[in-house]
Design an enzyme around this catalytic site. Structure first.
Site, mmCIF file in Angstrom:
data_model
loop_
_atom_site.group_PDB
_atom_site.id
_atom_site.type_symbol
_atom_site.label_atom_id
_atom_site.label_comp_id
_atom_site.label_asym_id
_atom_site.label_seq_id
_atom_site.Cartn_x
_atom_site.Cartn_y
_atom_site.Cartn_z
ATOM 1 N N GLU A 111 49.356 27.148 14.690
ATOM 2 C CA GLU A 111 50.014 27.551 13.447
ATOM 3 C C GLU A 111 49.038 28.404 12.652
ATOM 4 O O GLU A 111 47.831 28.149 12.680
ATOM 5 C CB GLU A 111 50.390 26.344 12.572
ATOM 6 C CG GLU A 111 51.551 25.544 13.088
ATOM 7 C CD GLU A 111 51.082 24.272 13.767
ATOM 8 O OE1 GLU A 111 49.869 23.973 13.695
ATOM 9 O OE2 GLU A 111 51.912 23.586 14.385
ATOM 10 N N TYR A 123 45.394 36.988 17.069
ATOM 11 C CA TYR A 123 46.139 36.153 18.022
ATOM 12 C C TYR A 123 47.119 37.009 18.835
ATOM 13 O O TYR A 123 47.272 36.820 20.041
ATOM 14 C CB TYR A 123 46.884 35.032 17.293
ATOM 15 C CG TYR A 123 45.988 33.987 16.649
ATOM 16 C CD1 TYR A 123 44.863 33.503 17.312
ATOM 17 C CD2 TYR A 123 46.266 33.472 15.388
ATOM 18 C CE1 TYR A 123 44.040 32.541 16.725
ATOM 19 C CE2 TYR A 123 45.456 32.515 14.797
ATOM 20 C CZ TYR A 123 44.350 32.051 15.471
ATOM 21 O OH TYR A 123 43.544 31.110 14.894
HETATM 22 C C1 LIG Z 1 40.223 35.025 11.419
HETATM 23 C C2 LIG Z 1 38.760 34.994 11.885
HETATM 24 C C3 LIG Z 1 38.572 33.846 12.836
HETATM 25 C C4 LIG Z 1 38.407 36.320 12.565
HETATM 26 O O1 LIG Z 1 37.079 36.260 13.036
HETATM 27 P P1 LIG Z 1 36.256 37.594 13.345
HETATM 28 O O2 LIG Z 1 35.048 37.179 14.136
HETATM 29 O O3 LIG Z 1 36.022 38.335 12.093
HETATM 30 O O4 LIG Z 1 37.263 38.392 14.252
HETATM 31 P P2 LIG Z 1 36.910 39.577 15.257
HETATM 32 O O5 LIG Z 1 35.704 40.317 14.747
HETATM 33 O O6 LIG Z 1 36.828 39.044 16.647
HETATM 34 O O7 LIG Z 1 38.207 40.473 15.175
HETATM 35 C C5 LIG Z 1 38.485 41.145 13.995
HETATM 36 C C6 LIG Z 1 39.734 41.965 14.291
HETATM 37 O O8 LIG Z 1 40.619 41.820 13.175
HETATM 38 C C7 LIG Z 1 40.995 43.111 12.733
HETATM 39 N N1 LIG Z 1 41.269 42.972 11.317
HETATM 40 C C8 LIG Z 1 40.406 42.806 10.324
HETATM 41 N N2 LIG Z 1 41.073 42.654 9.155
HETATM 42 C C9 LIG Z 1 42.391 42.738 9.441
HETATM 43 C C10 LIG Z 1 43.598 42.669 8.687
HETATM 44 N N3 LIG Z 1 43.568 42.455 7.354
HETATM 45 N N4 LIG Z 1 44.788 42.780 9.326
HETATM 46 C C11 LIG Z 1 44.831 42.983 10.666
HETATM 47 N N5 LIG Z 1 43.726 43.047 11.451
HETATM 48 C C12 LIG Z 1 42.521 42.930 10.837
HETATM 49 C C13 LIG Z 1 39.804 43.978 13.062
HETATM 50 O O9 LIG Z 1 40.183 45.326 13.113
HETATM 51 C C14 LIG Z 1 39.422 43.431 14.442
HETATM 52 O O10 LIG Z 1 40.272 43.974 15.415
HETATM 53 P P3 LIG Z 1 39.683 44.589 16.788
HETATM 54 O O11 LIG Z 1 39.183 43.408 17.579
HETATM 55 O O12 LIG Z 1 40.847 45.245 17.440
HETATM 56 O O13 LIG Z 1 38.597 45.516 16.376
HETATM 57 C C15 LIG Z 1 37.804 34.843 10.668
HETATM 58 O O14 LIG Z 1 38.099 35.846 9.741
HETATM 59 C C16 LIG Z 1 37.892 33.501 10.001
HETATM 60 O O15 LIG Z 1 37.232 32.547 10.397
HETATM 61 N N6 LIG Z 1 38.722 33.429 8.933
HETATM 62 C C17 LIG Z 1 38.859 32.200 8.167
HETATM 63 C C18 LIG Z 1 39.485 31.110 8.983
HETATM 64 C C19 LIG Z 1 40.821 31.518 9.557
HETATM 65 O O16 LIG Z 1 41.623 32.176 8.930
HETATM 66 N N7 LIG Z 1 41.060 31.044 10.798
HETATM 67 C C20 LIG Z 1 42.306 31.227 11.487
HETATM 68 C C21 LIG Z 1 43.190 30.091 11.096
HETATM 69 S S1 LIG Z 1 44.693 30.044 12.031
#
Ligand SMILES: CC(C)(COP(=O)(O)OP(=O)(O)OC[C@H]1O[C@@H](n2cnc3c(N)ncnc32)[C@H](O)[C@@H]1OP(=O)(O)O)[C@@H](O)C(=O)NCCC(=O)NCCS
Length: 155
Positions: A111, A123
């Protein structure tokens, strides 16, 4: 020059000794973080937890999963703020699927908040498809509730 602290994460199973560090990250990255009790209960229930450590052995990313019959339910998934935007989420999802395959699960369910566009995009890129909505599933600001998008991917 290469920053080895950021480029050589090691993958590891997590346990009770990691909870303090997980809580620090959790409170930094989530508006509605899990509590110590949530993490302790998950580990006591035998749910698996894995993460990445940097070259100084500091934990900076993690996931928790709960088995439901032949499906794995992703309960929590996070990358610490200074490490975000560097592809770690994608690498961690690869590890999640490795684990699911090794353990014989047929699919992974999760979710995610409707407003969490970044996580939804990650995802989707990893092959998850939206299969439904849980209305008002999450607490939100000012005593409001927020919908969860339910996503699934076959292993
Ligand atoms: C969501 C989360 C896990 C992402 O981690 P991360 O290490 O920054 O992710 P990555 O660097 O592997 O990937 C980032 C991707 O998101 C994309 N991105 C960044 N901001 C974005 C936005 N607002 N909308 C869409 N895509 C976005 C980037 O372009 C990148 O894409 P790419 O792989 O094609 O270049 C991290 O931000 C986090 O821990 N957030 C808080 C907890 C959370 O929300 N967890 C998920 C709960 S279900």
């Amino acid at each position: 020059m290469l920053n080895l602290k950021l480029t050589s994460p090691s993958y590891c199973k997590l346990g009770f000794a990691d909870i303090d560090c997980i809580l620090t990250i959790e409170e930094r990255v989530y508006t509605h973080p899990w509590t110590r009790g949530n993490f302790t209960d998950s580990l006591l229930s035998g749910y698996a937890a894995f993460g990445f450590r940097d070259s100084e052995h500091e934990l900076f990313a993690y996931f928790f999963v709960m088995p439901i019959l032949d499906e794995l339910h992703l309960l929590n998934f996070a990358v610490d703020s200074p490490y975000q935007g560097q592809g770690h989420a994608r690498l961690l999802i690869d590890k999640l699927f490795e684990y699911a395959l090794e353990q014989g699960y047929v699919s992974i369910l999760l979710e995610v908040r409707r407003s969490n566009e970044r996580a939804i995009a990650i995802y989707q890129k990893a092959g998850f498809a939206a299969i439904g909505v849980r209305k008002g599933y999450y607490p939100a600001h000012d005593n409001q509730r927020e919908d969860a998008i339910v996503m699934r991917r076959a292993c």
